[in-house]
Design a protein around this motif. Structure first.
Motif, mmCIF file in Angstrom:
data_model
loop_
_atom_site.group_PDB
_atom_site.id
_atom_site.type_symbol
_atom_site.label_atom_id
_atom_site.label_comp_id
_atom_site.label_asym_id
_atom_site.label_seq_id
_atom_site.Cartn_x
_atom_site.Cartn_y
_atom_site.Cartn_z
ATOM 1 N N THR A 142 -16.351 -7.692 13.271
ATOM 2 C CA THR A 142 -16.804 -6.305 12.699
ATOM 3 C C THR A 142 -17.374 -6.223 11.383
ATOM 4 N N VAL A 143 -18.015 -6.011 11.262
ATOM 5 C CA VAL A 143 -18.463 -6.041 9.721
ATOM 6 C C VAL A 143 -19.247 -4.517 9.434
ATOM 7 N N ASP A 144 -19.580 -4.675 8.036
ATOM 8 C CA ASP A 144 -20.889 -3.930 7.877
ATOM 9 C C ASP A 144 -22.021 -4.989 6.680
ATOM 10 N N ILE A 145 -23.168 -3.911 7.326
ATOM 11 C CA ILE A 145 -24.098 -4.531 6.490
ATOM 12 C C ILE A 145 -25.098 -4.202 5.458
ATOM 13 N N PRO A 146 -25.850 -4.848 4.528
ATOM 14 C CA PRO A 146 -26.335 -3.729 3.407
ATOM 15 C C PRO A 146 -27.929 -3.705 4.020
ATOM 16 N N GLN A 147 -27.619 -2.267 4.616
ATOM 17 C CA GLN A 147 -28.103 -1.753 4.837
ATOM 18 C C GLN A 147 -29.896 -0.958 4.593
ATOM 19 N N GLU A 148 -29.348 -1.163 3.325
ATOM 20 C CA GLU A 148 -30.675 -0.976 2.200
ATOM 21 C C GLU A 148 -32.037 -1.952 2.346
ATOM 22 N N TYR A 149 -31.461 -3.122 2.444
ATOM 23 C CA TYR A 149 -32.314 -4.277 2.801
ATOM 24 C C TYR A 149 -32.942 -3.911 4.232
ATOM 25 N N VAL A 150 -32.839 -3.219 5.242
ATOM 26 C CA VAL A 150 -33.719 -2.817 5.788
ATOM 27 C C VAL A 150 -35.074 -2.509 5.960
ATOM 28 N N LEU A 151 -34.956 -1.022 5.594
ATOM 29 C CA LEU A 151 -35.975 -0.877 5.962
ATOM 30 C C LEU A 151 -36.588 -0.521 6.949
ATOM 31 N N PRO A 152 -36.898 0.351 7.525
ATOM 32 C CA PRO A 152 -37.247 0.196 8.913
ATOM 33 C C PRO A 152 -38.571 0.166 8.893
ATOM 34 N N ASP A 153 -39.150 0.934 8.045
ATOM 35 C CA ASP A 153 -40.708 1.072 7.629
ATOM 36 C C ASP A 153 -41.492 -0.087 7.233
ATOM 37 N N ILE A 154 -40.468 -0.783 6.733
ATOM 38 C CA ILE A 154 -41.641 -2.268 6.146
ATOM 39 C C ILE A 154 -41.403 -3.157 7.420
ATOM 40 N N GLU B 42 -26.924 -8.793 10.208
ATOM 41 C CA GLU B 42 -25.706 -8.468 10.871
ATOM 42 C C GLU B 42 -25.090 -9.753 11.364
ATOM 43 N N SER B 43 -25.938 -11.212 11.505
ATOM 44 C CA SER B 43 -25.576 -11.912 11.869
ATOM 45 C C SER B 43 -24.489 -13.185 11.100
ATOM 46 N N LEU B 44 -25.511 -12.988 10.068
ATOM 47 C CA LEU B 44 -24.966 -13.737 8.945
ATOM 48 C C LEU B 44 -23.556 -12.527 8.042
ATOM 49 N N CYS B 45 -22.883 -11.944 8.459
ATOM 50 C CA CYS B 45 -22.234 -10.823 7.762
ATOM 51 C C CYS B 45 -21.201 -11.949 8.614
ATOM 52 N N LYS B 46 -21.374 -11.795 10.286
ATOM 53 C CA LYS B 46 -19.955 -12.141 10.855
ATOM 54 C C LYS B 46 -19.971 -13.469 10.661
ATOM 55 N N ILE B 47 -20.793 -14.112 10.646
ATOM 56 C CA ILE B 47 -20.241 -16.175 10.144
ATOM 57 C C ILE B 47 -19.812 -15.580 9.063
ATOM 58 N N ARG B 48 -20.036 -15.030 7.862
ATOM 59 C CA ARG B 48 -19.240 -14.638 7.011
ATOM 60 C C ARG B 48 -18.135 -14.703 6.634
ATOM 61 N N GLN B 49 -18.154 -13.603 7.260
ATOM 62 C CA GLN B 49 -16.664 -13.210 8.247
ATOM 63 C C GLN B 49 -15.644 -14.047 8.784
ATOM 64 N N TYR B 50 -16.495 -15.182 9.497
ATOM 65 C CA TYR B 50 -15.251 -16.139 10.306
ATOM 66 C C TYR B 50 -15.534 -16.789 9.002
ATOM 67 N N ILE B 51 -15.825 -17.325 7.855
ATOM 68 C CA ILE B 51 -15.598 -18.390 7.258
ATOM 69 C C ILE B 51 -14.562 -17.702 6.219
ATOM 70 N N LEU B 52 -14.720 -16.824 5.485
ATOM 71 C CA LEU B 52 -13.156 -15.985 5.197
ATOM 72 C C LEU B 52 -12.258 -15.967 5.655
ATOM 73 N N ASP B 53 -12.477 -15.568 7.248
ATOM 74 C CA ASP B 53 -11.357 -15.202 8.052
ATOM 75 C C ASP B 53 -10.065 -16.497 8.343
ATOM 76 N N SER B 54 -11.216 -18.150 8.490
ATOM 77 C CA SER B 54 -11.183 -19.152 8.458
ATOM 78 C C SER B 54 -9.606 -19.801 7.177
ATOM 79 N N LEU B 55 -9.928 -18.900 6.051
ATOM 80 C CA LEU B 55 -8.626 -19.068 5.511
ATOM 81 C C LEU B 55 -7.299 -19.451 5.321
ATOM 82 N N PHE B 56 -7.402 -18.393 6.285
ATOM 83 C CA PHE B 56 -6.984 -17.641 6.852
ATOM 84 C C PHE B 56 -5.830 -18.641 7.249
ATOM 85 N N PHE B 57 -5.936 -19.904 8.128
ATOM 86 C CA PHE B 57 -5.428 -20.798 9.008
ATOM 87 C C PHE B 57 -5.916 -22.137 8.641
#
Length: 293
Positions: free
Chosen positions: A54-66, A272-287
């Motif tokens: 579960t992640v938050d994405i940088p919505q400001e980069y989506v720009l739905p009209d571009i 969204e996919s890159l944010c999820k991979i990033r969170q996975y890598i961060l979580d791996s620090l605890f293992f």
């Protein structure tokens, strides 16, 4: 029982012909993929490739009209698209790629480098502690007594490597007769995994991710490389173990069917996919790497 590189190399009597492999990761081809009992498998399910986070994405980069049509306009006023200078810079790179990239002759410049670097450093902060970005790390892949050099473009790690960014500025290099360059992805993925084994001083099962960027098109790869596969590589080309690398989106190996950063839906999916991979890598620090797997 922990297994060091010296113990792996000492079993060279069981070599299974690694001398027939290409001399470097850059030269890998479909024959090498077959020799290493690996295969690329398309999937229609993001769950096969992208971690469930579960992640938050940088919505400001989506720009739905571009979209691509807007980005292709010669009179595009980027300063009016956002009040965020980082977003403006990102869209400016996309605008230049869309305007100048020609799929039949290649871009011939560093625009894709700039796009990937902007994603890594500014948009998604992969360089923010405790993560680390390594630019063009030189690695070695050991297959029995054969040592193959490899050099990734961007590698993301904490203590161990988890994610590679692969890109090709020259689109003419990415052709069907080269299997769209995917054999090189296998070699670089294994070389990064080999570096992990060196750091851990043992073989173990690991997950590796690759993000491939060709022009504005993005494809995701994931492989679980099992301890038993590494053990066989210590002898030479594997005979019993095999490796499956999942590719998403699940259509074909053609990179131009990937998610398009020039399209708002594609941008959202990639972010969204890159944010999820990033969170996975961060979580791996605890293992910790298990002593026995």
């Amino acid at each position: 029982m922990e297994q060091t590189k010296s113990s792996r190399s000492s079993r060279s009597k069981n070599l299974q012909g690694p001398e027939s492999l290409s001399n470097s990761a850059f030269l890998f081809n479909t024959r090498d993929v077959s020799a290493l009992k690996a295969r690329f498998c398309s999937t229609t399910s993001a769950d096969d490739v992208i971690p469930d986070k579960t992640v938050d994405i940088p919505q400001e980069y989506v720009l739905p009209d571009i979209d691509r049509a807007v980005l292709n306009r010669a009179d595009l006023d980027i300063s009016r698209l956002s009040t965020n200078d980082y977003v403006r810079a990102f869209i400016h790179i996309l605008h230049k790629i869309v305007k100048h990239a020609k799929l039949d002759i290649g871009t011939g410049d560093s625009l894709t480098d700039s796009l990937v670097a902007d994603l890594i450093y500014n948009v998604l902060a992969f360089s923010q502690w405790p993560l680390k970005v390594e630019l063009h790390p030189t690695m070695k892949l050991f297959i029995g007594h054969v040592i193959l050099p490899a050099k990734a473009e961007f590698a993301i790690s904490n203590k161990y490597y988890y994610l590679l960014f692969v890109e090709d500025k020259y689109l003419t290099n990415v052709r069907p007769d080269f299997d769209y360059g995917e054999p090189q992805i296998l070699a670089e993925m294994l070389a990064c995994g080999e570096e992990n084994l060196q750091r851990a001083c043992k073989t173990y099962t690991m997950n590796m991710f690759v993000v491939r960027v060709i022009s504005t098109y993005v494809t995701f790869y994931r492989a679980t490389i099992h301890k038993e596969y590494w053990d066989e590589l210590g002898n030479g080309c594997p005979r019993r173990q095999s490796l499956t690398i999942f590719r998403w989106p699940g259509n074909s190996s053609n990179p131009f069917l990937g998610f398009d950063l020039a399209d708002p839906n594609g941008r959202r999916t990639v972010l969204e996919s890159l944010c999820k991979i990033r969170q996975y890598i961060l979580d791996s620090l605890f293992f910790t790497i298990p002593l026995k797997v």
